[in-house]
Design an enzyme around this catalytic site. Structure first.
Site, short mmCIF file in Angstrom:
data_model
loop_
_atom_site.label_atom_id
_atom_site.label_comp_id
_atom_site.label_asym_id
_atom_site.label_seq_id
_atom_site.Cartn_x
_atom_site.Cartn_y
_atom_site.Cartn_z
N HIS A 201 0.85 -1.18 0.00
CA HIS A 201 0.00 0.00 0.00
C HIS A 201 0.89 1.23 0.00
CE1 HIS A 201 -3.13 2.86 1.06
NE2 HIS A 201 -3.97 1.93 0.64
N ASP B 120 -8.05 -4.84 -0.21
CA ASP B 120 -8.56 -5.50 -1.41
C ASP B 120 -8.28 -6.99 -1.44
OD1 ASP B 120 -9.73 -3.37 -2.68
OD2 ASP B 120 -7.78 -2.58 -3.24
N1 ACO Z 1 4.20 -7.58 -5.17
C1 ACO Z 1 5.56 -7.65 -5.30
N2 ACO Z 1 6.39 -6.60 -5.06
C2 ACO Z 1 5.83 -5.44 -4.68
C3 ACO Z 1 4.43 -5.31 -4.53
C4 ACO Z 1 3.61 -6.43 -4.79
N3 ACO Z 1 2.28 -6.36 -4.65
N4 ACO Z 1 4.14 -4.04 -4.15
C5 ACO Z 1 5.31 -3.41 -4.06
N5 ACO Z 1 6.35 -4.24 -4.37
C6 ACO Z 1 7.79 -3.95 -4.32
C7 ACO Z 1 8.21 -3.07 -5.48
O1 ACO Z 1 8.62 -3.86 -6.58
C8 ACO Z 1 9.33 -2.29 -4.87
O2 ACO Z 1 10.46 -3.12 -4.78
P1 ACO Z 1 11.95 -2.48 -4.89
O3 ACO Z 1 12.07 -1.56 -3.73
O4 ACO Z 1 12.85 -3.67 -4.83
O5 ACO Z 1 12.00 -1.77 -6.22
C9 ACO Z 1 8.85 -2.05 -3.44
O6 ACO Z 1 8.00 -3.15 -3.15
C10 ACO Z 1 8.09 -0.74 -3.24
O7 ACO Z 1 7.04 -0.71 -4.19
P2 ACO Z 1 6.43 0.60 -4.82
O8 ACO Z 1 5.75 0.25 -6.11
O9 ACO Z 1 7.48 1.67 -4.88
O10 ACO Z 1 5.38 1.00 -3.73
P3 ACO Z 1 4.25 2.04 -3.94
O11 ACO Z 1 3.95 2.61 -2.61
O12 ACO Z 1 4.58 3.00 -5.03
O13 ACO Z 1 3.02 1.17 -4.50
C11 ACO Z 1 1.12 -0.21 -4.62
C12 ACO Z 1 1.96 0.75 -3.76
C13 ACO Z 1 0.80 0.44 -5.97
C14 ACO Z 1 -0.19 -0.47 -3.89
C15 ACO Z 1 1.92 -1.53 -4.82
O14 ACO Z 1 2.23 -2.10 -3.57
C16 ACO Z 1 1.17 -2.53 -5.71
O15 ACO Z 1 1.27 -2.45 -6.92
N6 ACO Z 1 0.41 -3.48 -5.07
C17 ACO Z 1 -0.40 -4.42 -5.83
C18 ACO Z 1 -1.69 -3.74 -6.28
C19 ACO Z 1 -2.66 -3.49 -5.15
O16 ACO Z 1 -2.93 -4.38 -4.33
N7 ACO Z 1 -3.26 -2.29 -5.14
C20 ACO Z 1 -4.28 -1.93 -4.15
C21 ACO Z 1 -3.85 -0.79 -3.32
S1 ACO Z 1 -5.03 -0.49 -2.07
C22 ACO Z 1 -6.23 0.40 -2.78
O17 ACO Z 1 -6.14 1.02 -3.81
C23 ACO Z 1 -7.51 0.41 -2.02
#
Ligand code: ACO
Length: 428
Positions: A307, A364
């Site tokens: 998140h 979610d």
């Molecule tokens: N699976 C695997 N790796 C992940 C995931 C995931 N779900 N989420 C983040 N990471 C990793 C990234 O690859 C990154 O790794 P790194 O540091 O080695 O490059 C690190 O964790 C940080 O990730 P970011 O994308 O920079 O985190 P950000 O805060 O920008 O993104 C997000 C948050 C978009 C929710 C992300 O975690 C994601 O894509 N999750 C899956 C989609 C999801 O469940 N969305 C619902 C959000 S809740 C809502 O909208 C109600």
């Protein structure tokens, strides 16, 4: 704290005031940055560090896992309030008295009729169209049937627009589903509460009476409350941004629906179930998918994990996980997808990749599982989220207009070509 933040650019020092919120959140007020520095701006893609407004609606602390609407904890609201009370609270700032709530509900009921011609618009969509696209279009089209623009200086006008959208949106959501399911479009039942009425509009079959199920309506009520607001997320910022041009409430909300559609935002609940189904179809090997999620050369992400702001736990996920267990027990559902979900959850919570990055199951991850248990088809998951988020969008739009916020207009750092001479077509 001095109340001042100093910034040094090329040896010159500039002071900016600090703004402190009621929960002691500190922000540097850079309102004058460009004018005093002769054009220096900030660069913050994704707005990870940018406060776009001051707001009195929702407080969340991602590190501590706190979420409050108007000062009330989400845990208490989910346990003690119903969705309509939460709508009132978010929009008007206080919990309603019995009379206020009754009037609010009556006014919403009164406004729940949708113009018959809206059915022609719905009819024009292919049956397989994604419900979020249909819902966004229909919400935008509402303005054509209710053309008077909202005078935001008139409390009465503002109130009418609010009860109109709260009345019509559940009808549009149910119609969107029924069209897709090939069911006749219908209206609800005035004797039911807001959520039960919605469920009846969704699921009533033409040849049989609708049977209420308290477990289902309570779980749905809770889900809607948990989704009702989440301060300046992607769709809410979109609603505020569109509304800041003084576009009306309905079109601002329509834009919010489009923003919510994406799989990184509201579309994640659908993506979770699709992911679990794909894992099942592929033999149910959760370890393989954990490895894919960690592989930087593989675009696969574990949907429902991580998140932007909750970096320890998502308080909504805790509540909803409990509700999911209750619903599945009460309804006696035995779903193989659930076993896969539990396996992934367990592995991720113990895996250093996820632990180090503070990636926990978000709301979610579980909401998709409950919706599925309640018989909501997967493509309707994100519209359900939109229905829940509606009061938050309304509250944020109203606040933005009442505070007379300026039109939203971020800056950029240009990285394109410098001035060059036009090349005649023969020389390109
Ligand atoms: N699976 C695997 N790796 C992940 C995931 C995931 N779900 N989420 C983040 N990471 C990793 C990234 O690859 C990154 O790794 P790194 O540091 O080695 O490059 C690190 O964790 C940080 O990730 P970011 O994308 O920079 O985190 P950000 O805060 O920008 O993104 C997000 C948050 C978009 C929710 C992300 O975690 C994601 O894509 N999750 C899956 C989609 C999801 O469940 N969305 C619902 C959000 S809740 C809502 O909208 C109600």
């Amino acid at each position: 704290m001095s109340g001042i933040a100093s910034l040094e650019i090329d040896g010159k020092k500039y002071d900016f005031p600090l703004t402190v919120g009621t929960e002691n959140e500190v922000a540097i007020d850079i309102n004058t940055l460009r004018s005093v520095t002769n054009g220096v701006t900030t660069l913050d893609p994704g707005y990870k560090n940018t406060g776009a407004c001051e707001s009195a609606i929702t407080f969340l602390d991602g590190e501590k896992g706190i979420l409050r609407y108007r000062g009330y904890s989400i845990e208490e609201l989910a346990e003690k309030a119903d969705f309509l009370e939460v709508c009132y609270l978010l929009i008007f700032g206080e919990l309603p008295s019995r009379d206020e709530l009754q009037k609010f509900h009556n006014d919403i009921r009164e406004q729940s009729i949708v113009a018959e011609d809206m059915k022609k618009i719905l009819d024009g969509f292919p049956q397989a169209a994604h419900p979020m696209g249909v819902l966004s279009s229909l919400t935008s089209a509402l303005i054509a049937f209710n053309p008077s623009s909202v005078n935001v200086d008139s409390e009465e006008d503002m109130y009418r627009a609010i009860v109109r959208i709260l009345g019509k949106f559940p009808v549009l959501t149910a119609w969107t589903y029924r069209k897709r399911a090939g069911l006749p479009l219908d209206y609800g039942d005035d004797t039911l509460n807001y959520v039960e009425n919605f469920l009846k509009m969704m699921f009533k079959k033409p040849h049989s009476d609708y049977k209420r199920n308290e477990v289902v309506s309570n779980a749905m009520d809770k889900l809607l409350i948990l989704h009702a607001d989440h301060e300046q997320n992607c769709s809410t910022s979109t609603v505020r941004m569109v509304g800041s041009s003084h576009a009306g409430l309905f079109v601002s909300i329509s834009a919010g629906i489009s923003a919510l559609w994406g799989p990184l935002h509201g579309g994640a609940n659908q993506a979770v179930i699709e992911m679990l189904e794909a894992i099942k179809a592929d033999g149910g090997d959760t370890k393989k998918y954990m490895a894919k999620a960690k592989d930087k050369n593989d675009p696969f992400r574990l949907m429902g994990f991580g998140h932007r702001v909750y970096k320890n736990f998502d308080p909504r996920a805790k509540i909803i996980k409990k509700a999911a267990d209750e619903v599945l027990n009460d309804l006696g559902i035995d779903d193989p997808i659930l076993e896969i979900a539990k396996g992934l959850e367990k592995e991720a919570l113990e895996d250093p990749y996820f632990v180090d990055r503070k990636l926990y199951p978000n709301v979610d991850f579980y909401s998709g599982i409950i919706y599925r248990a309640l018989g909501i088809p997967v493509e309707m998951f994100t519209p359900m989220f939109a229905l829940g988020r509606l009061p938050g969008w309304i509250a944020q739009w109203r606040e933005m207009r009442l505070r007379k916020e300026p039109i939203g207009r971020p800056r950029q750092v240009y990285i394109g070509e410098n001035l060059r001479a036009f090349k005649d077509i023969d020389y390109r």
